[in-house]
Motif scaffolding. Structure first.
Motif, PDB file in Angstrom:
ATOM      1  N   GLY A  67       0.795  -1.227   0.000  1.00 17.92           N
ATOM      2  CA  GLY A  67       0.000   0.000   0.000  1.00 17.92           C
ATOM      3  C   GLY A  67       0.827   1.276   0.000  1.00 17.92           C
ATOM      4  N   TYR A  93       0.010   7.060   9.989  1.00 19.40           N
ATOM      5  CA  TYR A  93      -0.092   6.744   8.558  1.00 19.40           C
ATOM      6  C   TYR A  93      -0.068   8.012   7.711  1.00 19.40           C
ATOM      7  N   THR A 144      -5.250   4.296  10.448  1.00 22.46           N
ATOM      8  CA  THR A 144      -5.094   2.957  11.005  1.00 22.46           C
ATOM      9  C   THR A 144      -4.315   2.930  12.329  1.00 22.46           C
ATOM     10  N   ASP A 169      -6.029   8.394   1.365  1.00 22.37           N
ATOM     11  CA  ASP A 169      -5.518   7.060   1.676  1.00 22.37           C
ATOM     12  C   ASP A 169      -6.683   6.251   2.239  1.00 22.37           C
TER      13      ASP A 169
HETATM   14  C1  LIG Z   1      -1.982  -0.659   5.571  1.00 23.53           C
HETATM   15  C2  LIG Z   1      -1.986   0.785   5.334  1.00 23.53           C
HETATM   16  C3  LIG Z   1      -1.052   1.359   4.461  1.00 23.53           C
HETATM   17  C4  LIG Z   1      -0.022   0.589   3.673  1.00 23.53           C
HETATM   18  O1  LIG Z   1       0.793  -0.257   4.350  1.00 23.53           O
HETATM   19  P1  LIG Z   1       1.676  -1.343   3.564  1.00 23.53           P
HETATM   20  O2  LIG Z   1       2.360  -2.057   4.671  1.00 23.53           O
HETATM   21  O3  LIG Z   1       2.618  -0.629   2.693  1.00 23.53           O
HETATM   22  O4  LIG Z   1       0.728  -2.196   2.768  1.00 23.53           O
HETATM   23  C5  LIG Z   1      -1.149   2.719   4.241  1.00 23.53           C
HETATM   24  N1  LIG Z   1      -2.087   3.468   4.840  1.00 23.53           N
HETATM   25  C6  LIG Z   1      -3.007   2.945   5.666  1.00 23.53           C
HETATM   26  C7  LIG Z   1      -4.036   3.849   6.263  1.00 23.53           C
HETATM   27  C8  LIG Z   1      -2.979   1.589   5.949  1.00 23.53           C
HETATM   28  O5  LIG Z   1      -3.894   1.072   6.783  1.00 23.53           O
END
Ligand SMILES: *Cc1c(COP(=O)(O)O)cnc(C)c1O
Length: 376
Positions: A67, A93, A144, A169
């Protein structure tokens, strides 16, 4: 084949169905074949459908990566020369988006907000008014790190009032909490196959406004592999990803999409909410406290305070649960020690009931006081 079922309560990758796992086992195929391209074409459209986008206005572009790669792609590709990006930052995040700007040396405004409150819309408007050179605004949907739900629709309205482009996001909400890209005033939203879609890691995508992608052909190219326009253009002209796609992961995502539409947006979201409520009920019963007011939680993850108990050890509790098929996850908040329980994946409220039986045992075995003790 029997595959052990684990209940993952971490914020992705998610628990998957066996049918999605097995969908990866396919005859070897070169992704240059027409069969593969036509599957990708249909997949790109289905990904737009999940956020109710009009296929004449929105498209999806796929990348091979997790992500964070999509955050990188959107930020580095969509900022015009001599313009600024505004990051609405209320958690770890969104902090990652700030770090991406720093790495590319992009001009940005870091609007830092308290992590346990919604961002102040009046202040956002003031920043937009005072900085006419803001071309992009970035926020997370569900942060998150805490589980807070940001008011995307209200922010989007302001962003468009000041003629900027809105990137959200939605990695931890897409294919769970319903999103309407047009009504939520989103220009670009991103996701990753291993979260709400309940597929495998290694495939990520952005759903975005076609006109803006085309315009971005003129913007500075800051990355070779992670440029949005280049990948879009390659898809449109050849039907393929520019470089080798994660072939087996894409087959799994295809199966996951079929299962998504079969379960249905509303029923799926209801199931996740039931899981979320079961998590809260279990935590309340044991006396655990969470760090975000319930009314502003996104319904997807709970961030729980560590007990003030000398016997508490996250590692020991984690290991006890892990050995019994349940995975819990450490927190990501600087000021307090926390752990997280998330409601994504192919799980039900019955799994959560089973989890709390195991968690109760884990607390007992480790002599942790029940109800959970907090000093303040
Ligand atoms: C999971 C997540 C990501 C991306 O994480 P990766 O470990 O790179 O897959 C980015 N933003 C949010 C809000 C997420 O929950």
């Amino acid at each position: 084949m029997q595959i052990k079922r684990n209940v993952l309560l971490n914020p992705g990758p998610a628990t998957t169905t066996d049918t999605v796992k097995m969908a990866q086992v396919v005859p070897d195929i070169c992704p240059r074949e027409k069969d593969f391209s036509s599957m990708m074409k249909r997949m790109r459209e289905d990904l737009v459908r999940i956020v109710h986008g009009d296929l004449n206005k929105y498209t999806s572009v796929l990348f091979c990566g997790s992500g964070t790669m999509m955050m990188d792609v959107c930020i580095n590709s969509l900022l015009p020369r001599a313009k600024k990006i505004l990051i609405i930052n209320n958690g770890s995040y969104s902090m990652r988006a700030v770090e991406i700007c720093e790495n590319y040396n992009l001009p940005f405004i870091n609007f830092e907000c308290p992590i346990d409150e919604l961002p102040d819309l009046d202040k956002i408007e003031q920043i937009l008014k005072e900085n006419q050179d803001i071309a992009l605004v970035y926020t997370t949907h569900n942060e998150t790190g805490t589980g807070i739900l940001n008011p995307v629709r209200e922010i989007g309205l302001l962003v468009h009032k000041y003629n900027a482009v809105f990137i959200v996001d939605t990695i931890s909400t897409y294919a769970m909490r319903p999103i309407d890209i047009e009504r939520d005033h989103i220009d670009f939203c991103m996701a990753s196959a291993q979260k709400g879609l309940m597929a495998m890691t290694g495939l990520s995508f952005v759903i975005g406004n076609i006109e803006i992608i085309k315009k971005s052909a003129e913007y500075p190219k800051r990355s070779y592999y992670c440029n949005l326009y280049m990948q879009y253009h390659f898809f449109e002209t050849t039907g393929k990803m520019h470089f080798t796609p994660p072939v087996q992961t894409i087959y799994a995502a295809r199966q996951a999409l079929d299962e998504y539409f079969a379960e249905g947006e509303e029923a799926k979201w209801k199931r996740h909410l039931e899981v979320f409520e079961a998590i809260h009920a279990g935590l309340d019963k044991l006396g655990f406290k969470d760090i975000i007011r319930r009314e502003i939680q996104a319904g997807l993850g709970v961030t729980v305070k560590y007990p003030d108990d000398e016997n508490w050890s996250f590692e020991k509790i984690h290991d006890y649960c892990y050995e019994r098929g349940f995975t819990i996850y450490p927190g990501k908040t600087a000021a307090q020690n926390t752990f997280r329980l998330c409601a994504l994946g192919a799980i039900t409220k019955e799994d959560i009931k089973d989890f709390f039986i195991v968690l109760y045992e884990a607390l007992k075995v480790n002599n942790i006081q029940i109800p959970i003790h907090y000093n303040a």
